[in-house]
Design a protein around this motif. Structure first.
Motif, short mmCIF file in Angstrom:
data_model
loop_
_atom_site.label_atom_id
_atom_site.label_comp_id
_atom_site.label_asym_id
_atom_site.label_seq_id
_atom_site.Cartn_x
_atom_site.Cartn_y
_atom_site.Cartn_z
N SER A 58 38.39 39.20 8.50
CA SER A 58 38.05 38.33 7.40
C SER A 58 37.17 37.27 7.43
CB SER A 58 39.61 37.52 7.46
OG SER A 58 40.43 38.46 7.00
N CYS A 59 36.57 37.10 8.72
CA CYS A 59 35.55 36.10 9.01
C CYS A 59 34.01 36.48 8.56
CB CYS A 59 35.49 35.76 10.47
SG CYS A 59 37.02 34.80 11.20
N ILE A 60 34.09 37.78 8.69
CA ILE A 60 32.66 38.27 8.55
C ILE A 60 32.00 38.02 7.14
CG2 ILE A 60 31.43 40.63 8.38
CD1 ILE A 60 33.14 41.69 10.35
N ASP A 61 32.78 38.05 6.05
CA ASP A 61 31.98 37.75 4.86
C ASP A 61 31.70 36.42 4.70
OD1 ASP A 61 31.22 38.01 2.14
OD2 ASP A 61 33.01 37.23 1.47
N ARG A 62 32.46 35.26 5.44
CA ARG A 62 32.32 33.94 5.33
C ARG A 62 31.11 33.76 6.15
NH1 ARG A 62 30.51 29.94 4.39
NH2 ARG A 62 31.09 27.81 4.49
N LEU A 63 31.09 34.08 7.39
CA LEU A 63 30.04 33.80 8.19
C LEU A 63 28.67 34.60 7.75
CD1 LEU A 63 31.50 34.43 11.85
CD2 LEU A 63 30.68 32.27 11.15
N HIS A 64 28.66 35.60 7.17
CA HIS A 64 27.31 36.25 6.40
C HIS A 64 26.91 35.19 5.36
CE1 HIS A 64 25.29 38.69 3.50
NE2 HIS A 64 24.94 39.46 4.44
N THR A 65 27.71 34.68 4.44
CA THR A 65 27.43 34.02 3.38
C THR A 65 26.73 32.69 3.85
OG1 THR A 65 29.02 35.12 1.93
CG2 THR A 65 28.31 32.75 1.07
N ALA A 81 35.08 41.83 2.07
CA ALA A 81 34.08 41.47 1.03
C ALA A 81 33.99 42.36 -0.09
CB ALA A 81 32.66 41.19 1.70
N HIS A 82 34.10 43.57 0.23
CA HIS A 82 34.40 44.60 -0.90
C HIS A 82 35.75 45.51 -0.62
CE1 HIS A 82 30.54 43.22 -2.55
NE2 HIS A 82 30.04 43.47 -1.31
N LEU A 140 20.07 29.99 6.64
CA LEU A 140 18.70 30.32 6.81
C LEU A 140 17.72 29.93 5.65
CD1 LEU A 140 19.01 33.87 8.28
CD2 LEU A 140 18.72 31.69 9.50
N LYS A 141 18.07 30.04 4.30
CA LYS A 141 17.58 29.43 3.26
C LYS A 141 17.17 28.23 3.16
CE LYS A 141 18.19 31.60 -0.46
NZ LYS A 141 18.87 31.99 -1.84
N GLU A 142 18.37 27.37 3.82
CA GLU A 142 18.21 25.91 3.83
C GLU A 142 16.95 25.51 4.89
OE1 GLU A 142 18.90 22.02 2.86
OE2 GLU A 142 19.12 23.82 1.69
N LEU A 143 17.17 26.10 5.99
CA LEU A 143 16.00 25.91 7.04
C LEU A 143 14.65 26.30 6.52
CD1 LEU A 143 17.98 27.23 10.22
CD2 LEU A 143 17.66 24.70 9.49
N ALA A 144 14.56 27.28 5.81
CA ALA A 144 13.33 27.46 5.42
C ALA A 144 12.63 26.49 4.35
CB ALA A 144 13.10 29.04 4.62
N VAL A 145 13.47 26.18 3.39
CA VAL A 145 13.00 25.20 2.35
C VAL A 145 12.76 23.81 2.82
CG1 VAL A 145 14.07 24.05 0.23
CG2 VAL A 145 14.42 26.30 0.38
N ALA A 172 22.50 44.41 10.98
CA ALA A 172 23.84 44.89 11.21
C ALA A 172 24.80 44.53 10.43
CB ALA A 172 23.93 45.47 12.70
N LEU A 173 24.97 43.01 10.46
CA LEU A 173 25.68 42.21 10.15
C LEU A 173 25.80 42.47 8.42
CD1 LEU A 173 28.07 39.95 10.21
CD2 LEU A 173 25.88 38.30 10.10
N ASN A 174 24.65 42.53 7.92
CA ASN A 174 24.42 42.75 6.41
C ASN A 174 24.97 43.97 6.12
OD1 ASN A 174 22.89 41.33 4.25
ND2 ASN A 174 21.65 42.90 4.21
N THR A 175 24.91 45.10 6.91
CA THR A 175 25.58 46.31 6.44
C THR A 175 26.96 46.33 6.54
OG1 THR A 175 23.42 47.53 7.05
CG2 THR A 175 25.25 48.75 6.91
N ILE A 176 27.34 45.77 7.69
CA ILE A 176 28.91 45.72 7.89
C ILE A 176 29.69 44.86 6.93
CG2 ILE A 176 30.50 44.72 9.52
CD1 ILE A 176 28.71 45.57 11.72
N ARG A 177 29.05 43.86 6.36
CA ARG A 177 29.52 42.95 5.46
C ARG A 177 29.99 43.79 4.22
NH1 ARG A 177 28.30 40.81 0.16
NH2 ARG A 177 29.44 38.94 -0.08
N ASN A 178 28.91 44.55 3.81
CA ASN A 178 28.85 45.07 2.61
C ASN A 178 29.71 46.47 2.69
OD1 ASN A 178 27.22 43.49 1.08
ND2 ASN A 178 25.34 44.57 1.78
#
Length: 255
Positions: free
Chosen positions: A147-154, A225-226, A160-165, A214-220
């Motif tokens: 149940s943690c994987i989706d939350r950690l992925h999001t 998450a789905h 990462l987006k915030e750090l880049a911005v 891999a986290l991206n694929t596993i989450r989906n």
């Protein structure tokens, strides 16, 4: 002692706020065990377990779970207000309401001393990490590592987006987690010099890039998450949780 719940449910100025706050708290906090316990405690076990979607939506993390919670709350309000009272007595529900709806508890005469929630608004990157890891710990205790994987992925994608911005790096709003990590490594100034063992650290980061992908694929395809039929086994889910935590801590320390 719970006071005036029946009156609150009859009062249009209170009932909507109460139902909305309870729906949010229950949706965020309740596990299958919590539902089972509530059912046995209040005589509503047959309704809860016989609901067409409630338990299934909770288990698979389906988008209609929140609507199912609303249905259950409306049923309890109409047929068994003692169930609403029982909900408000539960520590995890009271804790959530003390953070999210303190004015509602005050109006019901249920306010207790409690550390206030962190104020909304602009928060630091470190606070983003703290919140994400705290959420993951809560989900880990409540429903297990899968149940943690989706939350950690999001959380990781947003972080990462915030750090880049914040570093002035141009980011595509639709960038995937993998793309964001690659962009951050290539463009963020903090990642251009990695110390005396630069080459070896680059090798480690390349391995972490594979983890992120891999986290991206596993989450989906293997998380809740789905509505996936083949979920990750618990040991492997815990591996992904721990590796993602490690990445969070490294990024937070580096940036």
């Amino acid at each position: 002692m719970i006071l005036n719940i029946r009156d609150a449910l009859r009062d249009p100025s209170m009932s909507g706020k109460l139902m909305l706050a309870l729906q949010r708290a229950v949706s965020d906090q309740f596990t299958q065990t919590d539902w089972e316990e509530l059912g046995y405690e209040t005589g509503e076990h047959d309704y809860i377990t016989g609901h067409q979607r409630l338990m299934r939506s909770l288990y698979f993390g389906d988008e209609d779970y929140g609507a199912c919670v609303f249905q259950a709350l409306r049923y309890f309000a109409d047929h068994n207000t003692a169930t609403i009272e029982a909900l408000l007595k539960r520590k995890k529900i009271r804790f959530a309401l003390e953070n999210d709806a303190p004015e509602l508890l005050q109006g019901l005469g249920l306010t207790e001393s409690h550390v206030p929630a962190m104020p909304s608004g602009s928060i630091t990157a470190s606070q983003v990490v703290e919140r994400a890891l705290a959420d993951a710990d809560h989900l880990l205790a409540k429903s297990g590592p899968i149940s943690c994987i989706d939350r950690l992925h999001t959380a990781l994608q947003g972080y990462l987006k915030e750090l880049a911005v914040r570093a002035g790096v141009a980011v595509d709003d639709q960038a995937s987690l993998t793309q964001l990590f690659k962009l951050l490594r290539a463009s963020h100034p903090k990642f251009q010099h990695l110390g005396s063992q630069d080459k070896d650290i680059v090798r480690v980061l390349n391995s972490l890039s594979n983890v992120v992908d891999a986290l991206n694929t596993i989450r989906n395809h293997a998380s809740v998450a789905h509505p996936n039929d083949n979920l990750l086994d618990e040991a492997e889910a815990m591996l992904m949780v721990n590796v993602t935590r490690t990445l969070f801590h490294y990024l937070n320390a580096k940036v």
